[in-house]
Design a protein around this motif. Structure first.
Motif, PDB file in Angstrom:
ATOM      1  N   ALA A 273      18.961 -44.205 -51.479  1.00 42.99           N
ATOM      2  CA  ALA A 273      19.806 -44.676 -50.230  1.00 42.99           C
ATOM      3  C   ALA A 273      19.135 -45.286 -48.952  1.00 42.99           C
ATOM      4  O   ALA A 273      19.536 -45.561 -48.181  1.00 42.99           O
ATOM      5  N   GLY A 274      17.623 -45.530 -49.252  1.00 43.16           N
ATOM      6  CA  GLY A 274      16.891 -45.943 -48.199  1.00 43.16           C
ATOM      7  C   GLY A 274      16.848 -45.218 -47.030  1.00 43.16           C
ATOM      8  O   GLY A 274      16.803 -45.769 -45.881  1.00 43.16           O
ATOM      9  N   LEU A 275      16.989 -43.887 -47.094  1.00 49.55           N
ATOM     10  CA  LEU A 275      16.557 -42.969 -46.083  1.00 49.55           C
ATOM     11  C   LEU A 275      15.171 -42.817 -45.732  1.00 49.55           C
ATOM     12  O   LEU A 275      14.073 -43.015 -46.694  1.00 49.55           O
ATOM     13  N   ASP A 276      14.866 -42.266 -44.302  1.00 45.89           N
ATOM     14  CA  ASP A 276      13.511 -41.738 -44.153  1.00 45.89           C
ATOM     15  C   ASP A 276      13.324 -40.299 -44.541  1.00 45.89           C
ATOM     16  O   ASP A 276      14.313 -39.691 -44.814  1.00 45.89           O
ATOM     17  N   ALA A 277      12.026 -39.837 -44.756  1.00 41.76           N
ATOM     18  CA  ALA A 277      11.947 -38.484 -44.799  1.00 41.76           C
ATOM     19  C   ALA A 277      12.553 -37.993 -45.804  1.00 41.76           C
ATOM     20  O   ALA A 277      13.509 -36.618 -45.621  1.00 41.76           O
ATOM     21  N   VAL A 278      12.614 -38.120 -47.158  1.00 42.04           N
ATOM     22  CA  VAL A 278      13.236 -37.615 -48.336  1.00 42.04           C
ATOM     23  C   VAL A 278      12.476 -36.669 -48.736  1.00 42.04           C
ATOM     24  O   VAL A 278      11.422 -36.988 -49.150  1.00 42.04           O
ATOM     25  N   ASP A 279      13.338 -35.601 -49.021  1.00 42.15           N
ATOM     26  CA  ASP A 279      12.448 -34.192 -49.574  1.00 42.15           C
ATOM     27  C   ASP A 279      13.168 -33.728 -50.670  1.00 42.15           C
ATOM     28  O   ASP A 279      14.423 -33.314 -50.114  1.00 42.15           O
ATOM     29  N   VAL A 280      12.958 -33.858 -52.087  1.00 41.61           N
ATOM     30  CA  VAL A 280      13.925 -33.023 -53.090  1.00 41.61           C
ATOM     31  C   VAL A 280      13.012 -32.098 -53.654  1.00 41.61           C
ATOM     32  O   VAL A 280      11.758 -32.177 -53.523  1.00 41.61           O
ATOM     33  N   GLY A 281      13.730 -30.769 -54.003  1.00 38.91           N
ATOM     34  CA  GLY A 281      13.170 -29.582 -54.229  1.00 38.91           C
ATOM     35  C   GLY A 281      13.984 -28.937 -55.132  1.00 38.91           C
ATOM     36  O   GLY A 281      15.231 -29.460 -55.302  1.00 38.91           O
ATOM     37  N   PRO A 282      13.502 -28.098 -56.025  1.00 41.25           N
ATOM     38  CA  PRO A 282      14.291 -27.229 -56.916  1.00 41.25           C
ATOM     39  C   PRO A 282      15.593 -26.515 -56.338  1.00 41.25           C
ATOM     40  O   PRO A 282      16.290 -26.145 -56.961  1.00 41.25           O
ATOM     41  N   PHE A 283      15.585 -26.170 -55.050  1.00 43.36           N
ATOM     42  CA  PHE A 283      16.543 -25.276 -54.366  1.00 43.36           C
ATOM     43  C   PHE A 283      17.156 -25.952 -53.248  1.00 43.36           C
ATOM     44  O   PHE A 283      17.930 -25.457 -52.502  1.00 43.36           O
ATOM     45  N   GLY A 284      16.956 -27.397 -52.891  1.00 47.05           N
ATOM     46  CA  GLY A 284      17.588 -27.814 -51.883  1.00 47.05           C
ATOM     47  C   GLY A 284      16.982 -29.312 -51.676  1.00 47.05           C
ATOM     48  O   GLY A 284      15.759 -29.505 -52.111  1.00 47.05           O
ATOM     49  N   ASN A 285      17.510 -30.166 -50.981  1.00 49.34           N
ATOM     50  CA  ASN A 285      17.086 -31.448 -50.735  1.00 49.34           C
ATOM     51  C   ASN A 285      17.519 -31.740 -49.032  1.00 49.34           C
ATOM     52  O   ASN A 285      18.511 -31.659 -48.776  1.00 49.34           O
ATOM     53  N   THR A 286      16.659 -32.809 -48.649  1.00 52.92           N
ATOM     54  CA  THR A 286      16.765 -33.172 -47.209  1.00 52.92           C
ATOM     55  C   THR A 286      16.577 -34.488 -47.094  1.00 52.92           C
ATOM     56  O   THR A 286      15.569 -35.243 -47.906  1.00 52.92           O
ATOM     57  N   ALA A 287      17.034 -35.196 -46.167  1.00 54.65           N
ATOM     58  CA  ALA A 287      16.721 -36.676 -45.741  1.00 54.65           C
ATOM     59  C   ALA A 287      17.134 -36.901 -44.521  1.00 54.65           C
ATOM     60  O   ALA A 287      18.051 -36.095 -44.023  1.00 54.65           O
ATOM     61  N   GLU A 288      16.460 -37.858 -43.922  1.00 57.36           N
ATOM     62  CA  GLU A 288      16.892 -38.422 -42.357  1.00 57.36           C
ATOM     63  C   GLU A 288      17.056 -39.740 -42.293  1.00 57.36           C
ATOM     64  O   GLU A 288      16.352 -40.552 -43.200  1.00 57.36           O
ATOM     65  N   GLY A 289      17.858 -40.351 -41.484  1.00 55.49           N
ATOM     66  CA  GLY A 289      18.045 -41.561 -41.239  1.00 55.49           C
ATOM     67  C   GLY A 289      19.041 -42.088 -40.207  1.00 55.49           C
ATOM     68  O   GLY A 289      19.568 -41.092 -39.537  1.00 55.49           O
ATOM     69  N   ALA A 290      19.194 -43.528 -40.106  1.00 53.79           N
ATOM     70  CA  ALA A 290      20.023 -43.937 -39.197  1.00 53.79           C
ATOM     71  C   ALA A 290      21.580 -43.219 -39.701  1.00 53.79           C
ATOM     72  O   ALA A 290      21.998 -43.030 -40.798  1.00 53.79           O
ATOM     73  N   GLY A 291      22.559 -42.993 -38.841  1.00 49.00           N
ATOM     74  CA  GLY A 291      23.605 -42.308 -38.899  1.00 49.00           C
ATOM     75  C   GLY A 291      24.609 -42.960 -40.140  1.00 49.00           C
ATOM     76  O   GLY A 291      24.875 -42.259 -41.043  1.00 49.00           O
ATOM     77  N   ALA A 292      24.892 -44.304 -40.141  1.00 49.04           N
ATOM     78  CA  ALA A 292      25.575 -44.887 -40.776  1.00 49.04           C
ATOM     79  C   ALA A 292      25.001 -44.820 -42.418  1.00 49.04           C
ATOM     80  O   ALA A 292      25.638 -44.702 -43.541  1.00 49.04           O
ATOM     81  N   ALA A 293      23.631 -44.799 -42.605  1.00 45.34           N
ATOM     82  CA  ALA A 293      22.795 -44.677 -43.698  1.00 45.34           C
ATOM     83  C   ALA A 293      23.031 -43.316 -44.230  1.00 45.34           C
ATOM     84  O   ALA A 293      23.399 -43.275 -45.444  1.00 45.34           O
ATOM     85  N   VAL A 294      22.872 -42.315 -43.419  1.00 47.33           N
ATOM     86  CA  VAL A 294      22.978 -40.841 -44.222  1.00 47.33           C
ATOM     87  C   VAL A 294      24.402 -40.732 -44.428  1.00 47.33           C
ATOM     88  O   VAL A 294      24.771 -39.978 -45.606  1.00 47.33           O
ATOM     89  N   LEU A 295      25.323 -41.182 -43.721  1.00 47.93           N
ATOM     90  CA  LEU A 295      26.868 -40.935 -44.065  1.00 47.93           C
ATOM     91  C   LEU A 295      27.097 -41.585 -45.409  1.00 47.93           C
ATOM     92  O   LEU A 295      27.789 -41.088 -46.228  1.00 47.93           O
ATOM     93  N   ALA A 296      26.629 -42.760 -45.567  1.00 41.12           N
ATOM     94  CA  ALA A 296      26.954 -43.483 -46.819  1.00 41.12           C
ATOM     95  C   ALA A 296      26.044 -42.717 -47.908  1.00 41.12           C
ATOM     96  O   ALA A 296      26.756 -42.934 -49.131  1.00 41.12           O
ATOM     97  N   ALA A 297      24.929 -42.364 -47.724  1.00 41.93           N
ATOM     98  CA  ALA A 297      24.241 -41.410 -48.884  1.00 41.93           C
ATOM     99  C   ALA A 297      25.083 -40.043 -49.135  1.00 41.93           C
ATOM    100  O   ALA A 297      25.172 -39.940 -50.462  1.00 41.93           O
ATOM    101  N   VAL A 298      25.483 -39.764 -48.189  1.00 41.51           N
ATOM    102  CA  VAL A 298      26.301 -38.334 -48.338  1.00 41.51           C
ATOM    103  C   VAL A 298      27.650 -38.667 -49.615  1.00 41.51           C
ATOM    104  O   VAL A 298      27.807 -38.018 -50.376  1.00 41.51           O
ATOM    105  N   ARG A 299      28.134 -39.677 -49.363  1.00 42.83           N
ATOM    106  CA  ARG A 299      29.179 -40.151 -50.303  1.00 42.83           C
ATOM    107  C   ARG A 299      28.663 -40.481 -51.757  1.00 42.83           C
ATOM    108  O   ARG A 299      29.249 -39.972 -52.640  1.00 42.83           O
ATOM    109  N   GLN A 300      27.558 -41.408 -51.744  1.00 41.49           N
ATOM    110  CA  GLN A 300      26.956 -41.479 -52.725  1.00 41.49           C
ATOM    111  C   GLN A 300      26.471 -40.202 -53.605  1.00 41.49           C
ATOM    112  O   GLN A 300      26.642 -40.027 -54.856  1.00 41.49           O
ATOM    113  N   VAL A 301      25.981 -39.226 -52.875  1.00 48.29           N
ATOM    114  CA  VAL A 301      25.497 -37.840 -53.591  1.00 48.29           C
ATOM    115  C   VAL A 301      26.627 -37.161 -54.028  1.00 48.29           C
ATOM    116  O   VAL A 301      26.601 -36.644 -55.199  1.00 48.29           O
TER     117      VAL A 301
END
Length: 88
Positions: free
Chosen positions: A31-59
């Protein structure tokens, strides 16, 4: 506006990474987001609002299509500014 998304997919499998978790992580990493962190019990990412909302839809789409029975997520505003670009 900057947003942070945090999510988990279920069902959990402690012996291997389930296909729905792999699909969600691939969607997040692509999704081209900043600060992506994937782990065994959770995942996080940050980015511009529109990019995060688009990523949520994809996820959501990718993980549900790959067999997730539940996706828990939280979206938080982490930076100030105007509304997320591309949102009403």
């Amino acid at each position: 506006m900057r947003l942070r998304v945090e999510f988990t997919t279920e069902p959990f499998d402690l012996d291997r990474v389930p296909p729905h978790a792999e699909a969600a992580r691939d969607a997040l990493r692509g999704a081209g987001l900043d600060a992506v962190d994937v782990g065994p019990f959770g995942n996080t990412a940050e980015g511009a609002g529109a990019a995060v909302l688009a990523a949520v839809r994809q996820v959501l789409s990718a993980s549900l299509e790959a067999g997730a029975t539940r996706v828990s997520l939280q979206v938080s505003v982490v930076g100030e500014g105007g509304p997320a670009e591309g949102t009403p």
